[in-house]
Design a protein around this motif. Structure first.
Motif, PDB file in Angstrom:
ATOM      1  N   ALA A  41      42.573  35.977  29.802  1.00 48.69           N
ATOM      2  CA  ALA A  41      42.267  37.194  30.563  1.00 48.69           C
ATOM      3  C   ALA A  41      41.464  36.862  31.820  1.00 48.69           C
ATOM      4  N   ASN A  42      40.475  36.005  31.682  1.00 53.09           N
ATOM      5  CA  ASN A  42      39.661  35.624  32.841  1.00 53.09           C
ATOM      6  C   ASN A  42      40.496  34.925  33.902  1.00 53.09           C
ATOM      7  N   ALA A  43      41.380  34.032  33.489  1.00 57.06           N
ATOM      8  CA  ALA A  43      42.234  33.316  34.439  1.00 57.06           C
ATOM      9  C   ALA A  43      43.206  34.275  35.129  1.00 57.06           C
ATOM     10  N   PHE A  44      43.796  35.184  34.382  1.00 55.00           N
ATOM     11  CA  PHE A  44      44.709  36.165  34.967  1.00 55.00           C
ATOM     12  C   PHE A  44      43.971  37.037  35.978  1.00 55.00           C
ATOM     13  N   ARG A  45      42.787  37.518  35.606  1.00 57.11           N
ATOM     14  CA  ARG A  45      42.007  38.361  36.524  1.00 57.11           C
ATOM     15  C   ARG A  45      41.650  37.600  37.799  1.00 57.11           C
ATOM     16  N   LYS A  46      41.229  36.356  37.640  1.00 58.47           N
ATOM     17  CA  LYS A  46      40.825  35.540  38.794  1.00 58.47           C
ATOM     18  C   LYS A  46      41.963  35.402  39.801  1.00 58.47           C
ATOM     19  N   GLU A  47      43.196  35.352  39.297  1.00 59.60           N
ATOM     20  CA  GLU A  47      44.364  35.209  40.168  1.00 59.60           C
ATOM     21  C   GLU A  47      44.947  36.561  40.587  1.00 59.60           C
ATOM     22  N   GLY A  48      44.282  37.658  40.209  1.00 57.44           N
ATOM     23  CA  GLY A  48      44.763  38.984  40.578  1.00 57.44           C
ATOM     24  C   GLY A  48      45.996  39.418  39.800  1.00 57.44           C
ATOM     25  N   MET A  49      46.206  38.824  38.640  1.00 56.01           N
ATOM     26  CA  MET A  49      47.374  39.143  37.811  1.00 56.01           C
ATOM     27  C   MET A  49      47.047  40.306  36.869  1.00 56.01           C
ATOM     28  N   PHE A  50      48.077  40.991  36.415  1.00 55.63           N
ATOM     29  CA  PHE A  50      47.936  42.181  35.591  1.00 55.63           C
ATOM     30  C   PHE A  50      47.510  41.824  34.176  1.00 55.63           C
ATOM     31  N   VAL A  51      46.477  42.504  33.679  1.00 57.91           N
ATOM     32  CA  VAL A  51      45.978  42.326  32.311  1.00 57.91           C
ATOM     33  C   VAL A  51      46.010  43.683  31.619  1.00 57.91           C
ATOM     34  N   ASP A  83      36.755  50.745  17.046  1.00 54.43           N
ATOM     35  CA  ASP A  83      37.861  50.722  18.001  1.00 54.43           C
ATOM     36  C   ASP A  83      37.463  50.255  19.394  1.00 54.43           C
ATOM     37  N   GLU A  84      36.293  49.683  19.534  1.00 48.93           N
ATOM     38  CA  GLU A  84      35.893  49.106  20.821  1.00 48.93           C
ATOM     39  C   GLU A  84      36.375  47.656  20.910  1.00 48.93           C
ATOM     40  N   PHE A  85      36.679  47.218  22.128  1.00 49.39           N
ATOM     41  CA  PHE A  85      37.071  45.821  22.334  1.00 49.39           C
ATOM     42  C   PHE A  85      35.903  44.895  22.036  1.00 49.39           C
ATOM     43  N   VAL A  86      36.219  43.688  21.578  1.00 54.09           N
ATOM     44  CA  VAL A  86      35.158  42.703  21.365  1.00 54.09           C
ATOM     45  C   VAL A  86      34.529  42.381  22.726  1.00 54.09           C
ATOM     46  N   PRO A  87      33.222  42.201  22.777  1.00 52.11           N
ATOM     47  CA  PRO A  87      32.549  41.988  24.066  1.00 52.11           C
ATOM     48  C   PRO A  87      33.011  40.737  24.806  1.00 52.11           C
ATOM     49  N   GLU A  88      33.496  39.731  24.073  1.00 46.76           N
ATOM     50  CA  GLU A  88      33.932  38.478  24.700  1.00 46.76           C
ATOM     51  C   GLU A  88      35.096  38.676  25.670  1.00 46.76           C
ATOM     52  N   LEU A  89      35.825  39.788  25.538  1.00 44.06           N
ATOM     53  CA  LEU A  89      36.940  40.047  26.457  1.00 44.06           C
ATOM     54  C   LEU A  89      36.466  40.444  27.854  1.00 44.06           C
ATOM     55  N   HIS A  90      35.209  40.872  27.967  1.00 46.90           N
ATOM     56  CA  HIS A  90      34.654  41.287  29.268  1.00 46.90           C
ATOM     57  C   HIS A  90      35.613  42.246  29.983  1.00 46.90           C
ATOM     58  N   VAL A  91      35.864  43.382  29.340  1.00 42.85           N
ATOM     59  CA  VAL A  91      36.789  44.366  29.905  1.00 42.85           C
ATOM     60  C   VAL A  91      36.405  44.656  31.344  1.00 42.85           C
ATOM     61  N   SER A  92      37.420  44.594  32.211  1.00 44.48           N
ATOM     62  CA  SER A  92      37.212  44.769  33.650  1.00 44.48           C
ATOM     63  C   SER A  92      37.826  46.090  34.099  1.00 44.48           C
ATOM     64  N   GLU A  93      37.323  46.618  35.195  1.00 44.98           N
ATOM     65  CA  GLU A  93      37.885  47.863  35.727  1.00 44.98           C
ATOM     66  C   GLU A  93      39.319  47.681  36.202  1.00 44.98           C
ATOM     67  N   THR A  94      39.739  46.443  36.418  1.00 45.59           N
ATOM     68  CA  THR A  94      41.125  46.196  36.828  1.00 45.59           C
ATOM     69  C   THR A  94      42.085  46.109  35.637  1.00 45.59           C
TER      70      THR A  94
END
Length: 188
Positions: A41-51, A83-94
């Motif tokens: 997820a972090n790598a996809f976000r860094k490259e502006g890819m859809f998560v 039903d909350e995401f695990v914190p390690e995912l660092h849910v982003s506004e994107t």
């Protein structure tokens, strides 16, 4: 990036990494799956890819399928905020958040619509559990015409036999199986 991943046409879809996860998984622990999925997820976000982050949620459990079975399903002892995401995912506004009410992430959600609007034709799919949410979503994606890449160490089953059955008999017929590091090396 190689012919495996086109960053403009590839999305990451993460299944059910939420706080209700238990400890009984194989061949990978929940912690390993969370760590590998978060790295993707972090790598996809860094490259502006859809998560897309997918989770199960319900206010009263009346909107969740309740099939008539031969045996009584195990009682769910859901902790507070299950039903909350695990914190390690660092849910982003994107991130695109998908709430599902059944095993698969396509039926009754806007996942297909959002992927198509973005011109995405390939999905990197991970999460828990291999034989339920991941497998069902993979089959739905295949039937919708998406290419699939399975980071096999970013998913796990309730048993090793379940995981291996899907890995050995289903996934090779509908997509490509890779290790998380192989995918990360292509993206980074």
């Amino acid at each position: 990036m190689t012919d495996l991943i086109n960053p403009k046409k590839t999305a990451l879809v993460v299944i059910d990494l939420q706080k209700w996860l238990g400890n009984q998984y194989a061949p990978y622990s929940a912690e390993q799956v969370i760590q590998n999925s978060a790295a993707l997820a972090n790598a996809f976000r860094k490259e502006g890819m859809f998560v897309a982050l997918v989770y199960v949620s319900s206010k009263d459990m009346k909107d969740i399928p309740n099939p008539n079975l031969d045996s009584v399903p195990p009682k769910l002892n859901l902790p507070e905020n299950w039903d909350e995401f695990v914190p390690e995912l660092h849910v982003s506004e994107t991130d695109h958040i998908i709430t599902k009410k059944q095993w698969g992430a396509f039926y009754g959600t806007d996942l297909d619509l959002q992927l198509r609007r973005r011109g995405i034709d390939t999905i990197v799919l991970c999460g828990i559990a291999t034989g339920l949410g991941v497998d069902t979503t993979a089959r739905e994606a295949f039937m919708h015409g998406y290419n699939l890449i399975f980071p096999i160490d970013a998913m796990t089953g309730f048993t090793e036999a379940e995981h291996n059955h899907v890995k050995n008999f289903i996934f090779p017929r509908i997509g490509k199986i890779r290790q998380t590091e192989e995918i990360l090396s292509v993206i980074n």
